[in-house]
Scaffold this active site. Structure first.
Site, PDB file in Angstrom:
ATOM      1  N   LYS A 227       6.647  -9.411  17.843  1.00 52.49           N
ATOM      2  CA  LYS A 227       5.288  -9.492  17.318  1.00 52.49           C
ATOM      3  C   LYS A 227       4.420  -8.321  17.768  1.00 52.49           C
ATOM      4  O   LYS A 227       4.767  -7.555  18.666  1.00 52.49           O
ATOM      5  CB  LYS A 227       4.660 -10.827  17.716  1.00 52.49           C
ATOM      6  CG  LYS A 227       5.119 -11.982  16.838  1.00 52.49           C
ATOM      7  CD  LYS A 227       4.287 -13.231  17.060  1.00 52.49           C
ATOM      8  CE  LYS A 227       4.562 -14.258  15.965  1.00 52.49           C
ATOM      9  NZ  LYS A 227       3.773 -15.499  16.171  1.00 52.49           N
ATOM     10  N   ARG A 261      11.541 -19.302  18.963  1.00 47.49           N
ATOM     11  CA  ARG A 261      11.816 -18.779  17.615  1.00 47.49           C
ATOM     12  C   ARG A 261      12.192 -17.306  17.737  1.00 47.49           C
ATOM     13  O   ARG A 261      11.460 -16.530  18.359  1.00 47.49           O
ATOM     14  CB  ARG A 261      10.584 -18.971  16.736  1.00 47.49           C
ATOM     15  CG  ARG A 261      10.781 -18.694  15.258  1.00 47.49           C
ATOM     16  CD  ARG A 261       9.548 -19.131  14.486  1.00 47.49           C
ATOM     17  NE  ARG A 261       9.699 -18.935  13.053  1.00 47.49           N
ATOM     18  CZ  ARG A 261       9.312 -17.861  12.393  1.00 47.49           C
ATOM     19  NH1 ARG A 261       8.730 -16.860  13.062  1.00 47.49           N
ATOM     20  NH2 ARG A 261       9.487 -17.751  11.086  1.00 47.49           N
TER      21      ARG A 261
END
Length: 291
Positions: A227, A261
């Site tokens: 991210k 995740r």
């Protein structure tokens, strides 16, 4: 005082306290921020899922819409991208946990009918129908935090008096309301939702203080993989963010995250297993030294 952690039940699997599940990301999108659409083709998605299961994924998270801004994807198109894939994977892997990454109740209902076990709502209950779908079908549900953002938007300048307190209040409140509406308590998770409605400093603080979310007693899911908060922290592009992601993963698992995740399943599995062994939750796989 910390609340007691309970077993998490998703589909045919039960994850005990101390057991961390790896959620593999497989997106049937043409514009994924990570790979630009490598798994958009049906056969490519199937191949990626087989690879993820072999590498140790416990959950497969299938999405049909890019999280960020981009071309509109209608409900019908999202269903077409996700539901046939879920059905095919369910037939091939009867016991793997299948998750649908959607904020739309209509998509979730079709996905569950095809074999999905979990609704991964990363947009904080924008569609209140998701709770009803989960309650009626017995599916699990992820309660997330976006700071009030609408789906597929990016926040401007963001301020929180205390981002961790805000996340705990919003996600725990959503989970409690979902349980009161009939969603299984042992199928509910909370997700601080790194980067969504947050600056990099907020995502770093959430990682540093993740134990406070874990102390609520709700199982915590973390979605950290490659991210922007990792990229901005290290000044690196998406392709070079694996090491930073794994560092954040190790910290999160040490603090008690129950689901991670990930794009990089094999590397994540090794990190999760190593942290579990250091914590004493998992014995070494092949101990021979000085025995």
């Amino acid at each position: 005082m910390s609340a007691t952690q309970h077993a998490l039940r998703l589909g045919e699997r039960t994850f005990s306290p101390g057991e961390v599940a790896i959620m593999a990301i497989v997106n049937r999108t043409t514009d994924s921020f990570y790979d630009g659409g490598v798994t958009f083709a049906f056969d490519a998605a199937i191949k990626a899922i087989e690879t993820a299961v072999t590498a140790g994924a416990d959950i497969i998270d299938i999405g049909g819409v890019r999280a960020g801004p981009g071309p509109e994807v209608t409900i019908a198109e999202e269903i077409d991208r996700t539901v046939p894939l879920i059905a095919a994977v369910r037939a091939a892997h009867p016991t793997v946990v299948l998750s649908v990454d959607t904020w739309r109740a209509d998509v979730a209902r079709e996905a569950i009918a095809a074999g999905a076990d979990l609704i991964n709502d990363t947009w904080a209950g924008t569609d209140p129908g998701l709770v009803k779908v989960a309650a009626e079908t017995g599916a699990g549900l992820v309660c997330s935090h976006t700071g009030g953002l609408e789906p597929r938007t990016i926040a401007g300048k963001v301020h929180y008096d205390d981002v961790v307190v805000d996340v705990i209040e919003q996600t725990s409140g959503a989970a409690e309301r979902a349980a009161e509406a009939g969603v299984r308590r042992d199928g509910l998770l909370i997700d601080p939702t790194h980067d969504f409605g947050k600056a990099t400093v907020h995502s770093l603080e959430l990682t540093r203080r993740l134990d406070e979310l874990v102390a609520t007693g709700w199982p915590v899911l973390v979605a950290l993989s490659r991210k922007d908060f990792v990229g901005e922290t290290l000044d690196l592009p998406v392709a070079e963010r694996l090491s930073g992601t794994l560092a954040a993963t190790a910290i999160s698992v040490w603090h008690g995250a129950r689901v991670v995740r990930a794009h990089d399943v094999a590397a994540t599995r090794q990190v999760v297993d190593m942290v579990a062994s250091i914590k004493g939750d998992r014995p070494p796989a092949a101990p021979v030294r000085s025995i």
